[in-house]
Design a protein around this motif. Structure first.
Motif, PDB file in Angstrom:
ATOM      1  N   SER A 194       0.818  -1.218   0.000  1.00 35.71           N
ATOM      2  CA  SER A 194       0.000   0.000   0.000  1.00 35.71           C
ATOM      3  C   SER A 194       0.848   1.261   0.000  1.00 35.71           C
ATOM      4  O   SER A 194       0.314   2.361   0.153  1.00 35.71           O
ATOM      5  N   GLY A 195       2.165   1.106  -0.164  1.00 33.10           N
ATOM      6  CA  GLY A 195       3.059   2.245  -0.020  1.00 33.10           C
ATOM      7  C   GLY A 195       2.781   3.377  -0.988  1.00 33.10           C
ATOM      8  O   GLY A 195       2.628   4.537  -0.588  1.00 33.10           O
ATOM      9  N   LEU A 196       2.693   3.060  -2.285  1.00 33.14           N
ATOM     10  CA  LEU A 196       2.485   4.101  -3.282  1.00 33.14           C
ATOM     11  C   LEU A 196       1.117   4.760  -3.098  1.00 33.14           C
ATOM     12  O   LEU A 196       0.994   5.991  -3.166  1.00 33.14           O
ATOM     13  N   GLU A 197       0.109   3.941  -2.849  1.00 31.17           N
ATOM     14  CA  GLU A 197      -1.243   4.478  -2.647  1.00 31.17           C
ATOM     15  C   GLU A 197      -1.290   5.423  -1.454  1.00 31.17           C
ATOM     16  O   GLU A 197      -1.862   6.516  -1.526  1.00 31.17           O
ATOM     17  N   LYS A 198      -0.664   5.021  -0.344  1.00 32.98           N
ATOM     18  CA  LYS A 198      -0.683   5.841   0.867  1.00 32.98           C
ATOM     19  C   LYS A 198       0.087   7.143   0.681  1.00 32.98           C
ATOM     20  O   LYS A 198      -0.331   8.204   1.176  1.00 32.98           O
ATOM     21  N   LEU A 199       1.228   7.068  -0.020  1.00 33.03           N
ATOM     22  CA  LEU A 199       2.014   8.276  -0.234  1.00 33.03           C
ATOM     23  C   LEU A 199       1.255   9.267  -1.111  1.00 33.03           C
ATOM     24  O   LEU A 199       1.198  10.468  -0.816  1.00 33.03           O
ATOM     25  N   LEU A 200       0.642   8.779  -2.192  1.00 29.29           N
ATOM     26  CA  LEU A 200      -0.120   9.670  -3.070  1.00 29.29           C
ATOM     27  C   LEU A 200      -1.332  10.252  -2.357  1.00 29.29           C
ATOM     28  O   LEU A 200      -1.718  11.396  -2.609  1.00 29.29           O
ATOM     29  N   ALA A 201      -1.917   9.466  -1.444  1.00 35.37           N
ATOM     30  CA  ALA A 201      -3.113   9.930  -0.724  1.00 35.37           C
ATOM     31  C   ALA A 201      -2.809  11.092   0.214  1.00 35.37           C
ATOM     32  O   ALA A 201      -3.723  11.837   0.586  1.00 35.37           O
ATOM     33  N   THR A 202      -1.546  11.274   0.583  1.00 38.33           N
ATOM     34  CA  THR A 202      -1.210  12.416   1.441  1.00 38.33           C
ATOM     35  C   THR A 202      -1.309  13.727   0.685  1.00 38.33           C
ATOM     36  O   THR A 202      -1.364  14.796   1.300  1.00 38.33           O
ATOM     37  N   GLY A 203      -1.323  13.670  -0.646  1.00 39.71           N
ATOM     38  CA  GLY A 203      -1.380  14.882  -1.439  1.00 39.71           C
ATOM     39  C   GLY A 203      -0.082  15.659  -1.459  1.00 39.71           C
ATOM     40  O   GLY A 203      -0.029  16.787  -1.955  1.00 39.71           O
ATOM     41  N   SER A 204       1.006  15.065  -0.956  1.00 42.30           N
ATOM     42  CA  SER A 204       2.286  15.769  -0.841  1.00 42.30           C
ATOM     43  C   SER A 204       3.191  15.552  -2.042  1.00 42.30           C
ATOM     44  O   SER A 204       4.241  16.192  -2.148  1.00 42.30           O
ATOM     45  N   VAL A 205       2.795  14.643  -2.966  1.00 44.15           N
ATOM     46  CA  VAL A 205       3.650  14.338  -4.114  1.00 44.15           C
ATOM     47  C   VAL A 205       2.816  14.202  -5.382  1.00 44.15           C
ATOM     48  O   VAL A 205       1.612  13.943  -5.330  1.00 44.15           O
ATOM     49  N   ARG A 206       3.486  14.404  -6.503  1.00 49.19           N
ATOM     50  CA  ARG A 206       2.941  14.029  -7.805  1.00 49.19           C
ATOM     51  C   ARG A 206       3.781  12.893  -8.345  1.00 49.19           C
ATOM     52  O   ARG A 206       4.980  12.805  -8.074  1.00 49.19           O
ATOM     53  N   PHE A 207       3.156  12.031  -9.139  1.00 51.67           N
ATOM     54  CA  PHE A 207       3.867  10.873  -9.689  1.00 51.67           C
ATOM     55  C   PHE A 207       3.593  10.826 -11.181  1.00 51.67           C
ATOM     56  O   PHE A 207       2.455  10.714 -11.610  1.00 51.67           O
ATOM     57  N   ASN A 208       4.679  10.916 -11.965  1.00 52.53           N
ATOM     58  CA  ASN A 208       4.514  10.936 -13.413  1.00 52.53           C
ATOM     59  C   ASN A 208       5.696  10.230 -14.063  1.00 52.53           C
ATOM     60  O   ASN A 208       6.854  10.584 -13.829  1.00 52.53           O
ATOM     61  N   ALA A 209       5.394   9.202 -14.858  1.00 58.52           N
ATOM     62  CA  ALA A 209       6.424   8.482 -15.619  1.00 58.52           C
ATOM     63  C   ALA A 209       7.545   7.980 -14.710  1.00 58.52           C
ATOM     64  O   ALA A 209       8.731   8.176 -14.986  1.00 58.52           O
ATOM     65  N   SER A 210       7.165   7.334 -13.623  1.00 59.07           N
ATOM     66  CA  SER A 210       8.096   6.693 -12.684  1.00 59.07           C
ATOM     67  C   SER A 210       8.913   7.679 -11.857  1.00 59.07           C
ATOM     68  O   SER A 210       9.836   7.275 -11.150  1.00 59.07           O
ATOM     69  N   ARG A 211       8.601   8.969 -11.927  1.00 57.92           N
ATOM     70  CA  ARG A 211       9.364   9.961 -11.165  1.00 57.92           C
ATOM     71  C   ARG A 211       8.416  10.782 -10.286  1.00 57.92           C
ATOM     72  O   ARG A 211       7.303  11.100 -10.680  1.00 57.92           O
ATOM     73  N   PHE A 212       8.910  11.116  -9.083  1.00 60.29           N
ATOM     74  CA  PHE A 212       8.111  11.884  -8.143  1.00 60.29           C
ATOM     75  C   PHE A 212       8.490  13.356  -8.193  1.00 60.29           C
ATOM     76  O   PHE A 212       9.635  13.720  -8.467  1.00 60.29           O
TER      77      PHE A 212
END
Length: 373
Positions: A194-212
């Motif tokens: 659940s790591g990626l889902e939880k990190l994105l759910a914080t709203g603190s990062v964007r994720f695009n083409a394997s890069r944050f």
């Protein structure tokens, strides 16, 4: 026919620098010294040609390349002499490269991808242009390249397998909570269930083409502070006399407390993977582990500490503890069975007595006292 040659195998990164594979920089430096000694005409252009344009697994004449004659981009033919060695050349001792630089040979790119190029070269030690069989030399060179290529393929497959194992090892460090593993360039290496889902759910990062990309400035600052302690190879950087250590929390990790889009508090810790684990991995610099923590249960005894230390009332200390655990004023009001206005009054008094100004600052204070943060 016995050719009695000196061979070179080395890998150059996309930018032209040697990698650590196949004896690392030493082999690459020797190939540069021997095949393209400075200030030979066109040496830089010859290396660039081999790394970027030369036809794979074809023998190119060292002497011709050194003269800058590679505009046709065609491999050597049997009519081109691959060697011009003088009998009796010495290839041992401290002047070996200088002697070898006077000797002609064959060189070829074996493999090339978006990240690197592998070069293979041969120098012929004892033959002169009168004694060597040029066609046999070319055939032997091509045979060697065909033999080497599957072995190199197997080597890189093994290295990729090792890298996956190192990624899994790094993720196990944070297996008790949602975890994301990044390179120093913020490229995703792996994540727990659940790591990626939880990190994105914080709203603190964007994720695009394997890069944050970090949207939260505190998280970006903490990430850069971690990287600042290491050099590009992932080893601890040498500190200058006037340098200062990045601020760390009491557990030794860098931490950021933030609100998610629903107003719930989250804690993200940032730590580096040990150099022995990340070595020869993907990306530049050390690997970075991000761990996402939900708010935790805090002991009731913490309320007494808050009352004694900041002169909070029982109700105020009770709200401070529950608000820190829930991360939501609405959930706290419901759980404690009080009105929203009462909660706001308590919270205003808590801020005045503790000297904090926001719910995030209060959470850091409470977690710091409980040694959970």
């Amino acid at each position: 026919m016995k050719l009695n040659c000196i061979s070179f195998l080395c890998e150059f990164a996309q930018g032209g620098g040697p990698t650590s594979n196949f004896d690392g920089g030493r082999s690459s430096q020797r190939l540069n010294n021997v095949f393209f000694p400075r200030p030979a005409k066109g040496s830089d252009e010859a290396v660039k040609f081999l790394l970027e344009e030369a036809e794979l697994r074809f023998p190119y004449c060292k002497t011709t390349l050194s003269k800058g004659d590679f505009g046709s981009n065609r491999p050597v033919t049997g009519s081109q002499q691959p060697v011009g060695a003088r009998a009796g050349n010495t290839f041992d001792g401290p002047d070996a490269d200088a002697h070898a630089a006077d000797t002609a040979g064959l060189v070829s790119p074996l493999m090339r991808d978006e990240g690197s190029t592998i070069l293979f070269g041969c120098l012929f030690k004892e033959h002169t242009t009168e004694t060597i069989d040029v066609e046999a030399a070319h055939r032997t060179f091509r045979t060697l390249t065909k033999v080497l290529t599957p072995g190199i393929d197997a080597f890189f497959r093994t290295e990729r397998h090792k890298a996956k194992n190192r990624i899994q090892e790094a993720l196990l460090m944070g297996s008790a909570c949602p975890t994301v593993l990044l390179t120093g360039d913020k490229e995703l290496l792996g994540h727990s269930a659940s790591g990626l889902e939880k990190l994105l759910a914080t709203g603190s990062v964007r994720f695009n083409a394997s890069r944050f990309e970090f949207k939260n400035k505190q998280l970006e600052t903490a990430f850069q502070d971690v990287l600042g302690a290491f050099d590009s190879s992932g080893e601890p950087a040498v500190k200058q006399a006037n340098s200062r250590e990045p601020v760390k929390d009491e557990t030794g990790d860098h931490s950021v407390c933030l609100e998610d889009p629903d107003g719930r508090l989250k804690r993200i810790t940032i730590k580096t993977v040990p150099a022995t684990t990340a070595r020869n991995g993907n990306g530049s610099g050390p690997w970075i582990v991000l761990q996402i923590f939900e708010t935790s249960d805090l002991p009731e005894a913490l309320e007494t500490v808050l009352q004694d230390r900041f002169e909070l009332s029982h109700s105020e200390a009770h709200l401070a503890r529950h608000l820190t655990m829930s991360g939501s004023i609405n959930d706290t009001v419901r759980d404690l069975g009080i009105t929203r206005n009462t909660a706001k009054t308590h919270l205003r008094r808590i801020f005045d007595k503790t000297g904090v100004n926001t719910q995030l600052q209060l959470a850091r204070l409470v977690h710091g006292i409980s040694r959970l943060f």
